[in-house]
Design a protein around this motif. Sequence first.
Motif, PDB file in Angstrom:
ATOM      1  N   LEU A   1       1.896  -4.980  -3.780  1.00 39.75           N
ATOM      2  CA  LEU A   1       2.922  -4.356  -3.460  1.00 39.75           C
ATOM      3  C   LEU A   1       3.273  -2.543  -3.686  1.00 39.75           C
ATOM      4  O   LEU A   1       3.622  -1.823  -2.796  1.00 39.75           O
ATOM      5  N   PRO A   2       2.727  -2.302  -4.848  1.00 43.74           N
ATOM      6  CA  PRO A   2       3.120  -0.471  -4.347  1.00 43.74           C
ATOM      7  C   PRO A   2       2.464   0.526  -3.477  1.00 43.74           C
ATOM      8  O   PRO A   2       2.246   0.993  -3.180  1.00 43.74           O
ATOM      9  N   GLY A   3       1.328  -0.568  -2.706  1.00 46.79           N
ATOM     10  CA  GLY A   3       0.114   0.283  -2.028  1.00 46.79           C
ATOM     11  C   GLY A   3       0.454  -0.181  -0.625  1.00 46.79           C
ATOM     12  O   GLY A   3       1.312   0.785  -0.038  1.00 46.79           O
ATOM     13  N   VAL A   4       1.711  -1.079  -1.406  1.00 47.21           N
ATOM     14  CA  VAL A   4       2.822  -1.413   0.628  1.00 47.21           C
ATOM     15  C   VAL A   4       3.604  -0.409   0.296  1.00 47.21           C
ATOM     16  O   VAL A   4       3.880   0.478   1.341  1.00 47.21           O
ATOM     17  N   ALA A   5       4.627  -0.639  -0.743  1.00 52.63           N
ATOM     18  CA  ALA A   5       5.552   1.236  -0.647  1.00 52.63           C
ATOM     19  C   ALA A   5       4.680   1.888  -0.694  1.00 52.63           C
ATOM     20  O   ALA A   5       5.844   3.042   0.354  1.00 52.63           O
ATOM     21  N   VAL A   6       4.180   2.712  -1.348  1.00 52.77           N
ATOM     22  CA  VAL A   6       3.552   3.837  -0.875  1.00 52.77           C
ATOM     23  C   VAL A   6       3.388   3.855   0.521  1.00 52.77           C
ATOM     24  O   VAL A   6       3.221   4.551   1.289  1.00 52.77           O
ATOM     25  N   ALA A   7       2.679   3.417   0.973  1.00 53.66           N
ATOM     26  CA  ALA A   7       2.271   3.218   2.834  1.00 53.66           C
ATOM     27  C   ALA A   7       3.462   3.412   3.914  1.00 53.66           C
ATOM     28  O   ALA A   7       4.092   3.657   4.322  1.00 53.66           O
ATOM     29  N   TYR A   8       4.244   2.568   3.052  1.00 51.26           N
ATOM     30  CA  TYR A   8       5.644   3.008   3.753  1.00 51.26           C
ATOM     31  C   TYR A   8       6.868   4.295   3.324  1.00 51.26           C
ATOM     32  O   TYR A   8       6.912   4.588   4.532  1.00 51.26           O
ATOM     33  N   ILE A   9       6.422   4.085   2.654  1.00 51.63           N
ATOM     34  CA  ILE A   9       7.215   5.819   2.416  1.00 51.63           C
ATOM     35  C   ILE A   9       6.177   6.953   2.799  1.00 51.63           C
ATOM     36  O   ILE A   9       6.699   7.853   3.456  1.00 51.63           O
ATOM     37  N   LEU A  10       5.256   6.921   3.090  1.00 48.48           N
ATOM     38  CA  LEU A  10       3.856   8.117   3.731  1.00 48.48           C
ATOM     39  C   LEU A  10       4.357   7.983   5.455  1.00 48.48           C
ATOM     40  O   LEU A  10       3.149   8.074   5.951  1.00 48.48           O
ATOM     41  N   LYS A  11       5.232   6.613   5.390  1.00 47.70           N
ATOM     42  CA  LYS A  11       4.887   6.225   7.428  1.00 47.70           C
ATOM     43  C   LYS A  11       3.241   5.629   7.233  1.00 47.70           C
ATOM     44  O   LYS A  11       3.556   5.831   8.424  1.00 47.70           O
TER      45      LYS A  11
ATOM     46  N   ALA B   1       0.844  -8.207 -14.238  1.00 48.83           N
ATOM     47  CA  ALA B   1       2.504  -7.686 -14.005  1.00 48.83           C
ATOM     48  C   ALA B   1       2.686  -5.619 -14.041  1.00 48.83           C
ATOM     49  O   ALA B   1       3.080  -5.735 -13.527  1.00 48.83           O
ATOM     50  N   ALA B   2       1.401  -4.786 -14.349  1.00 50.54           N
ATOM     51  CA  ALA B   2       2.324  -3.616 -13.813  1.00 50.54           C
ATOM     52  C   ALA B   2       1.955  -2.826 -12.425  1.00 50.54           C
ATOM     53  O   ALA B   2       2.874  -2.577 -12.385  1.00 50.54           O
ATOM     54  N   THR B   3       0.894  -3.424 -11.400  1.00 52.97           N
ATOM     55  CA  THR B   3       1.208  -3.034 -10.421  1.00 52.97           C
ATOM     56  C   THR B   3       2.281  -3.956  -9.673  1.00 52.97           C
ATOM     57  O   THR B   3       3.472  -2.930  -8.702  1.00 52.97           O
ATOM     58  N   LEU B   4       2.255  -5.173 -10.099  1.00 54.78           N
ATOM     59  CA  LEU B   4       4.021  -5.971 -10.062  1.00 54.78           C
ATOM     60  C   LEU B   4       5.341  -4.918  -9.839  1.00 54.78           C
ATOM     61  O   LEU B   4       5.832  -4.958  -8.944  1.00 54.78           O
ATOM     62  N   SER B   5       5.072  -4.772 -11.375  1.00 50.61           N
ATOM     63  CA  SER B   5       6.684  -3.495 -11.653  1.00 50.61           C
ATOM     64  C   SER B   5       6.465  -2.493 -11.101  1.00 50.61           C
ATOM     65  O   SER B   5       7.169  -1.569 -10.820  1.00 50.61           O
ATOM     66  N   LEU B   6       5.194  -1.209 -11.363  1.00 48.66           N
ATOM     67  CA  LEU B   6       4.689  -0.509 -10.017  1.00 48.66           C
ATOM     68  C   LEU B   6       5.366  -0.917  -9.252  1.00 48.66           C
ATOM     69  O   LEU B   6       6.241  -0.009  -8.031  1.00 48.66           O
TER      70      LEU B   6
ATOM     71  N   ILE C   1      -3.060  -1.068   5.742  1.00 49.71           N
ATOM     72  CA  ILE C   1      -4.065  -0.282   5.189  1.00 49.71           C
ATOM     73  C   ILE C   1      -3.712  -0.030   3.326  1.00 49.71           C
ATOM     74  O   ILE C   1      -4.851  -0.059   2.501  1.00 49.71           O
ATOM     75  N   GLY C   2      -2.473   0.184   3.372  1.00 47.29           N
ATOM     76  CA  GLY C   2      -1.656   0.314   1.868  1.00 47.29           C
ATOM     77  C   GLY C   2      -2.324  -0.110   0.531  1.00 47.29           C
ATOM     78  O   GLY C   2      -2.717  -0.382   0.259  1.00 47.29           O
ATOM     79  N   ALA C   3      -1.934  -1.982   1.475  1.00 41.10           N
ATOM     80  CA  ALA C   3      -2.534  -3.535   0.950  1.00 41.10           C
ATOM     81  C   ALA C   3      -3.834  -3.282   0.491  1.00 41.10           C
ATOM     82  O   ALA C   3      -3.965  -3.638  -0.843  1.00 41.10           O
ATOM     83  N   LEU C   4      -4.910  -3.355   1.227  1.00 34.78           N
ATOM     84  CA  LEU C   4      -5.933  -3.093   1.252  1.00 34.78           C
ATOM     85  C   LEU C   4      -6.597  -1.993   0.235  1.00 34.78           C
ATOM     86  O   LEU C   4      -7.075  -2.390  -1.292  1.00 34.78           O
ATOM     87  N   ILE C   5      -6.355  -0.896   0.177  1.00 31.33           N
ATOM     88  CA  ILE C   5      -6.445   0.228  -1.009  1.00 31.33           C
ATOM     89  C   ILE C   5      -6.018  -0.604  -2.306  1.00 31.33           C
ATOM     90  O   ILE C   5      -6.860  -0.395  -3.424  1.00 31.33           O
ATOM     91  N   ALA C   6      -4.790  -0.722  -1.864  1.00 34.64           N
ATOM     92  CA  ALA C   6      -4.248  -0.965  -3.767  1.00 34.64           C
ATOM     93  C   ALA C   6      -5.057  -2.184  -4.158  1.00 34.64           C
ATOM     94  O   ALA C   6      -5.309  -2.558  -5.072  1.00 34.64           O
ATOM     95  N   ALA C   7      -5.421  -3.357  -2.980  1.00 34.38           N
ATOM     96  CA  ALA C   7      -5.782  -3.979  -3.535  1.00 34.38           C
ATOM     97  C   ALA C   7      -7.161  -3.984  -4.600  1.00 34.38           C
ATOM     98  O   ALA C   7      -7.566  -4.663  -5.318  1.00 34.38           O
ATOM     99  N   ILE C   8      -7.766  -3.020  -3.542  1.00 38.33           N
ATOM    100  CA  ILE C   8      -9.171  -2.468  -4.015  1.00 38.33           C
ATOM    101  C   ILE C   8      -8.752  -1.807  -5.180  1.00 38.33           C
ATOM    102  O   ILE C   8      -9.903  -2.540  -6.521  1.00 38.33           O
ATOM    103  N   VAL C   9      -8.088  -1.353  -5.279  1.00 43.41           N
ATOM    104  CA  VAL C   9      -8.123  -0.553  -6.778  1.00 43.41           C
ATOM    105  C   VAL C   9      -7.373  -1.490  -7.481  1.00 43.41           C
ATOM    106  O   VAL C   9      -8.206  -1.197  -8.401  1.00 43.41           O
ATOM    107  N   VAL C  10      -7.050  -2.458  -7.775  1.00 45.50           N
ATOM    108  CA  VAL C  10      -6.783  -3.371  -8.949  1.00 45.50           C
ATOM    109  C   VAL C  10      -8.415  -4.428  -8.548  1.00 45.50           C
ATOM    110  O   VAL C  10      -8.177  -4.894 -10.308  1.00 45.50           O
ATOM    111  N   ALA C  11      -8.475  -4.157  -8.114  1.00 44.84           N
ATOM    112  CA  ALA C  11     -10.194  -5.049  -8.334  1.00 44.84           C
ATOM    113  C   ALA C  11     -10.300  -3.976  -8.930  1.00 44.84           C
ATOM    114  O   ALA C  11     -11.800  -4.938  -9.365  1.00 44.84           O
TER     115      ALA C  11
END
Lengths: 310, 280, 289
Positions: free
Chosen positions: C52-62, C100-105, C67-77
């Motif tokens: 979710l945070p990856g998606v949010a950041v991707a959205y903010i940065l347009k 919990a942390a990433t979902l909240s972020l 890609i945002g989701a992929l990066i976030a998932a890999i970072v979490v992994a």
Amino acid sequence: MFRLTMRWGAVVLVIGFLVSACAPSEEPIKNAASPIRVIAIESFLADIAQNVAGERIQIETLMPIGMDPHSFEPTPQDVRKIASSDGLIVNGAGFELFLNRLLENAGGNYQLIEASKGLTSRAVKSNEPHDEENSNDPHFWMDPTNAMQYAKNIRDGLTRIDPAGAAIYKANADAYIVKLNALDQRIRQQVIAIPKADRKLVTDHDTLGYFADRYGFETVGMIVPSFSSVDSTPAKGLAELIDAIKATKTKAVFVEANANPQLADQIAQETGARVFTGLYTHSLSEPNGPAPTYIQMLEYDTQKIVEALK
Amino acid sequence: MLYSNSPAHLEIRNLSVSYNNGARRALENISFSVPQGMRVAVVGPNGAGKSTLFKALVGLVPIERGEIFIHDAALGAHKESERLRVAYVPQRKEVDWRFPVSVNDVVMMGRYGALGWFKRPTKRDREAVQRALVEMNISNLANYPIGELSGGQQQRVFLARALAQEPHILLMDEPFTGVDATTQEATLELLNQLKAQGVTLIVSTHDLNLAAARFDRVLLLNHSVIAYGAPAQVFTTENLIRAFGTHAMFVEGTMIVDDCCAGDAPHTLGESPALELIER
Amino acid sequence: MMEILTQPLMYGFMQRGMLASVMVGILCAVVGCYVVLRGMAYLGDAMSHAILPGVAVAYILKGEILIGALIAAIVVALGIGFFTRRGTIKEDTAIGILFAATLSLGVALISTIKTYALDLTHILFGNVLGVSDTDLILIAVLGAVVLLTIVLLYKELLVVSFDPVLAATLRLPVERLKNVLLILIALAVVVSMQTVGVGLVAAMLVTPAATAYLLTRRLPAMMVVSAALGALASIIGLYLSFYLNIVSGAAVVLTATIFFFIAYLFAPQRGLIWNVLGRRNAVASAPAE
């Protein structure tokens, strides 16, 4: 044995996977002789459209009555309905954003009728949530004069699909617009009963913006500070809302039908405002309920608001 | 002699290992050296650092201080081409026996290190696996899922896997714990064969009698080296009391070491309470 | 009879939905074998929320949402890999914390973007009926990459999953291989979720693999059976969804669950009924010492 299973396993996996990726795709063949089918996504749109279509076309509704559009998940039959229809009426202006992918990929060749086409979004006030690009408020229909534009757009759309019915659609739309005018007048008159100082609205999310603008209400705030019903509320926003309600001496907090009034009750406890549930904004009620048509929906909401604030 | 040209001489110098960033010292300044083909028993109370020592020797836990030399080269400094064959037979509880692999699969894993990336096992590897299975007398179980084996059979699978690695040095953590007499005898027999092949063996055990009777040297360990040498030199009253403390007692001239509940390393399930006897 | 099978396939969206869910079914089922065997059953669920945070950041940065989701998932992994290094923290604990942390972020980031259009949850959690041709190509390419990696690294991933201690003594890069596995799971989750919805991914990652575990005794067979079950559940589920007018993702998951119950009852060796009725036979045919 050992190598055999391994090799075959690997081969079957990768090839099976790729083959399934390359299978051909065909669009459905449509039967040209079938009657005209027009679908509206929301129930209030279907009602407006039915008034325009008259007896000539039966308008179907996609979303079940009472459903929050944000939690709607279509089934294959829903998509099939869309794909095999001649016309699809949407509110537009980003309201059905979550359906975009589905609509793009549903197939079929229906006319897309955007009911809010030509309407410009109200100016979202600076104290309301917005960002530069997406500050559209798509809840146009909460102002009956906007619904007149809806009727005209639907009239034009139906005419494109069924040119032979042009005269009927025009007559029906004109008649409906007269009714909407009368509705507008009735709402104005009812609102007069509320003292000017008390014309303040707090809602669970920001759906009453056009209604407020049209009839001289001030929107003090909303519990979920976004136009979408799925976002959650930051504590600061809630505190600010409570302060605003106290400062403006707002009397009532309105919650939509089928929404959870938990936060509203909280606010009521803090501020002394009363909670009124059961506003119909995103969906009509069941046929035997208080708001089975678009006009009755606005009348019912007005009546609720007036009773709460006068 | 399989490795006549590669004598596995093991030397450990001032080795210290801690857990939790130095909060708990598991091994303190350990030094000893093992000539090629020697059978060394590592004994000491529970929590004395026996498993830690083995894990340090195969690079599983970080070394805080000190050095490990194998073939006169520091651990980790060996070239890929002369890949070291230090095989480690862990305690049986350390793997998931419900994992869907066959006996054959597990033994073949011993070959994976030398195979290289992306490569499938060759005929040579399969033959090595077959030899190891025959050696441990479990070739009839080759296609059985490991979950259906008895404890002793599981132990033999581990031993066969170690054999398939063609090790220079073989480390075994408590191979005699919780196994039947047949498997224990088979294990000891294997140790003799491996010694004859020039393989260096380091085996931890609770059984002091066994250590005295079947091993060339004994390392008495309690966080640091208490004694190291031939069994007769190591197993003195003084040394045993230093190693086992109050758990050692004397009953009519026989020393009894009650090692049942000391330390913090839990015993394997089903293990018999370790009441070990040794002649004084 | 034939018509029952062919009629839904008259529609382009059903064909694409079928293909997408079959591919996702296979992909998740194979990757899921490792998830089940390593006892990380709720990793899929965690990961699908953690992006979710990856998606949010991707959205903010347009930027591109995927890609945002992929990066976030890999970072979490990699985060899970980092915290479980050398067993400092148990895997499920690390997953729980990061989930919990990433979902909240993600929720926090989204609450800063106040706009109607940001109906992220719906953009994020796709519907299998809205799959486009581009989506199909994306699933096919990334899915093939994941499956190929699993085939090529078969023996390394096997030994790391079964016996990491042995892997370390074999001088395999254990931590890196664990991270590769986590990244493969992350890729499978993201690719699948974008197209078929979050509920489907979490279930498809666990249920077919768990069913296959009951039916097979070796990992390659488990993977193939799991893939077959995943594909079959997708096909049957979509037909049920079409004819019973229920949401597709749920229909697929429920079909896979029915497979699991059948296997749980009737599987040879591990099934309930076999265990109750066949105990005596089992003793007779047990391997000799």
